[in-house]
Design a protein around this motif. Structure first.
Motif, PDB file in Angstrom:
ATOM      1  N   VAL A 254       7.933  10.471   5.153  1.00 27.26           N
ATOM      2  CA  VAL A 254       7.343  10.379   6.488  1.00 27.26           C
ATOM      3  C   VAL A 254       6.574   9.074   6.625  1.00 27.26           C
ATOM      4  O   VAL A 254       6.660   8.384   7.637  1.00 27.26           O
ATOM      5  CB  VAL A 254       6.410  11.584   6.752  1.00 27.26           C
ATOM      6  CG1 VAL A 254       5.549  11.366   7.984  1.00 27.26           C
ATOM      7  CG2 VAL A 254       7.213  12.856   6.884  1.00 27.26           C
ATOM      8  N   TRP A 255       5.847   8.721   5.610  1.00 24.96           N
ATOM      9  CA  TRP A 255       4.974   7.548   5.673  1.00 24.96           C
ATOM     10  C   TRP A 255       5.706   6.252   5.360  1.00 24.96           C
ATOM     11  O   TRP A 255       5.492   5.231   6.000  1.00 24.96           O
ATOM     12  CB  TRP A 255       3.808   7.750   4.713  1.00 24.96           C
ATOM     13  CG  TRP A 255       2.681   6.795   4.907  1.00 24.96           C
ATOM     14  CD1 TRP A 255       2.253   6.237   6.083  1.00 24.96           C
ATOM     15  CD2 TRP A 255       1.829   6.277   3.905  1.00 24.96           C
ATOM     16  NE1 TRP A 255       1.184   5.427   5.861  1.00 24.96           N
ATOM     17  CE2 TRP A 255       0.900   5.431   4.519  1.00 24.96           C
ATOM     18  CE3 TRP A 255       1.744   6.451   2.529  1.00 24.96           C
ATOM     19  CZ2 TRP A 255      -0.081   4.761   3.820  1.00 24.96           C
ATOM     20  CZ3 TRP A 255       0.756   5.790   1.839  1.00 24.96           C
ATOM     21  CH2 TRP A 255      -0.141   4.959   2.488  1.00 24.96           C
ATOM     22  N   GLY A 256       6.614   6.286   4.369  1.00 19.74           N
ATOM     23  CA  GLY A 256       7.177   5.043   3.870  1.00 19.74           C
ATOM     24  C   GLY A 256       8.574   4.687   4.311  1.00 19.74           C
ATOM     25  O   GLY A 256       8.984   3.544   4.197  1.00 19.74           O
ATOM     26  N   GLY A 257       9.352   5.648   4.766  1.00 18.25           N
ATOM     27  CA  GLY A 257      10.701   5.334   5.196  1.00 18.25           C
ATOM     28  C   GLY A 257      11.760   5.666   4.164  1.00 18.25           C
ATOM     29  O   GLY A 257      11.487   6.245   3.109  1.00 18.25           O
TER      30      GLY A 257
ATOM     31  N   LEU B 214       0.827  -1.205   0.000  1.00 19.80           N
ATOM     32  CA  LEU B 214       0.000   0.000   0.000  1.00 19.80           C
ATOM     33  C   LEU B 214       0.866   1.261   0.000  1.00 19.80           C
ATOM     34  O   LEU B 214       0.564   2.233  -0.704  1.00 19.80           O
ATOM     35  CB  LEU B 214      -0.927  -0.012   1.217  1.00 19.80           C
ATOM     36  CG  LEU B 214      -1.919   1.129   1.320  1.00 19.80           C
ATOM     37  CD1 LEU B 214      -2.883   1.116   0.141  1.00 19.80           C
ATOM     38  CD2 LEU B 214      -2.688   1.034   2.635  1.00 19.80           C
ATOM     39  N   THR B 215       1.958   1.244   0.753  1.00 16.67           N
ATOM     40  CA  THR B 215       2.878   2.382   0.792  1.00 16.67           C
ATOM     41  C   THR B 215       3.488   2.643  -0.578  1.00 16.67           C
ATOM     42  O   THR B 215       3.532   3.784  -1.046  1.00 16.67           O
ATOM     43  CB  THR B 215       3.989   2.131   1.831  1.00 16.67           C
ATOM     44  OG1 THR B 215       3.391   1.943   3.108  1.00 16.67           O
ATOM     45  CG2 THR B 215       4.969   3.282   1.892  1.00 16.67           C
ATOM     46  N   TRP B 216       3.962   1.578  -1.234  1.00 17.77           N
ATOM     47  CA  TRP B 216       4.564   1.735  -2.563  1.00 17.77           C
ATOM     48  C   TRP B 216       3.533   2.216  -3.583  1.00 17.77           C
ATOM     49  O   TRP B 216       3.835   3.073  -4.416  1.00 17.77           O
ATOM     50  CB  TRP B 216       5.209   0.430  -3.022  1.00 17.77           C
ATOM     51  CG  TRP B 216       6.530   0.197  -2.385  1.00 17.77           C
ATOM     52  CD1 TRP B 216       6.800  -0.607  -1.325  1.00 17.77           C
ATOM     53  CD2 TRP B 216       7.777   0.810  -2.736  1.00 17.77           C
ATOM     54  NE1 TRP B 216       8.137  -0.544  -1.003  1.00 17.77           N
ATOM     55  CE2 TRP B 216       8.758   0.310  -1.845  1.00 17.77           C
ATOM     56  CE3 TRP B 216       8.158   1.721  -3.704  1.00 17.77           C
ATOM     57  CZ2 TRP B 216      10.092   0.706  -1.916  1.00 17.77           C
ATOM     58  CZ3 TRP B 216       9.488   2.112  -3.767  1.00 17.77           C
ATOM     59  CH2 TRP B 216      10.436   1.610  -2.883  1.00 17.77           C
ATOM     60  N   LEU B 217       2.326   1.683  -3.517  1.00 14.95           N
ATOM     61  CA  LEU B 217       1.283   2.122  -4.451  1.00 14.95           C
ATOM     62  C   LEU B 217       0.916   3.587  -4.221  1.00 14.95           C
ATOM     63  O   LEU B 217       0.714   4.345  -5.173  1.00 14.95           O
ATOM     64  CB  LEU B 217       0.044   1.233  -4.325  1.00 14.95           C
ATOM     65  CG  LEU B 217       0.197  -0.187  -4.848  1.00 14.95           C
ATOM     66  CD1 LEU B 217      -1.057  -1.009  -4.538  1.00 14.95           C
ATOM     67  CD2 LEU B 217       0.487  -0.190  -6.349  1.00 14.95           C
ATOM     68  N   ALA B 218       0.838   3.990  -2.969  1.00 18.05           N
ATOM     69  CA  ALA B 218       0.547   5.390  -2.653  1.00 18.05           C
ATOM     70  C   ALA B 218       1.667   6.301  -3.144  1.00 18.05           C
ATOM     71  O   ALA B 218       1.407   7.394  -3.659  1.00 18.05           O
ATOM     72  CB  ALA B 218       0.336   5.555  -1.152  1.00 18.05           C
ATOM     73  N   ALA B 219       2.903   5.866  -3.003  1.00 16.17           N
ATOM     74  CA  ALA B 219       4.044   6.665  -3.468  1.00 16.17           C
ATOM     75  C   ALA B 219       3.995   6.838  -4.985  1.00 16.17           C
ATOM     76  O   ALA B 219       4.109   7.962  -5.495  1.00 16.17           O
ATOM     77  CB  ALA B 219       5.351   6.004  -3.051  1.00 16.17           C
ATOM     78  N   LEU B 220       3.809   5.735  -5.689  1.00 16.74           N
ATOM     79  CA  LEU B 220       3.739   5.816  -7.153  1.00 16.74           C
ATOM     80  C   LEU B 220       2.535   6.628  -7.602  1.00 16.74           C
ATOM     81  O   LEU B 220       2.626   7.441  -8.533  1.00 16.74           O
ATOM     82  CB  LEU B 220       3.692   4.411  -7.751  1.00 16.74           C
ATOM     83  CG  LEU B 220       4.948   3.564  -7.560  1.00 16.74           C
ATOM     84  CD1 LEU B 220       4.704   2.142  -8.056  1.00 16.74           C
ATOM     85  CD2 LEU B 220       6.138   4.196  -8.245  1.00 16.74           C
TER      86      LEU B 220
END
Length: 144
Positions: free
Chosen positions: A45-48, A6-12
């Motif tokens: 902040v969210w993903g590292g 979910l973090t990677w999808l949100a970033a992309l």
């Protein structure tokens, strides 16, 4: 695993959104660069560290490909745009590192707080009727 995906999808998705919105409303490259920087900050902040660093690189590539002439190539025509891209990359990676370092420090402070609360509760359990001054005298620590 689900949270990481979910973090990677949100970033992309965030980078794609900035790219699409910037292209659709014909924002100038400076404005888009700041928007990318804000997105990379939020992703960090969210993903590292890893997610933020990869997002920085992806945002820089999108910045070059979609907003610097000649458009839709990775060729840079104006030498000043090299400076803009390098400055963007340095700023985004630096912000990413600072955000991650701040999060690590906050986690360490929280861990220390929890340890101190546990120690205090243990002392109170061992010496339930003792006053603070008596507990200090019993532990061998002088009163300040």
């Amino acid at each position: 695993m689900h949270n990481r995906l979910l973090t990677w999808l949100a970033a992309l998705g965030s980078i794609a959104f900035v790219t699409a919105a910037g292209s659709a409303i014909k924002l100038n490259p400076s404005t888009v660069g700041f928007a990318y920087l804000i997105v990379v900050l939020l992703i960090s902040v969210w993903g590292g560290l890893l997610t933020g660093t990869v997002s920085s690189l992806l945002a820089m590539l999108c910045y070059n490909f979609f907003f610097f002439p000649p458009l839709y190539t990775f060729t840079i025509e104006n030498p000043a745009n090299w400076f803009a891209l390098v400055a963007f990359l340095v700023a985004s990676v630096t912000v990413n590192r600072l955000v991650v370092a701040a999060r690590v420090q906050a986690d360490k402070a929280e861990q220390r707080r929890t340890e101190l609360e546990t120690l205090y509760a243990s002392r109170r359990a061992v010496t339930p009727g003792m006053s603070t001054a008596a507990a200090r005298a019993w532990s061998g620590r002088p009163h300040r």
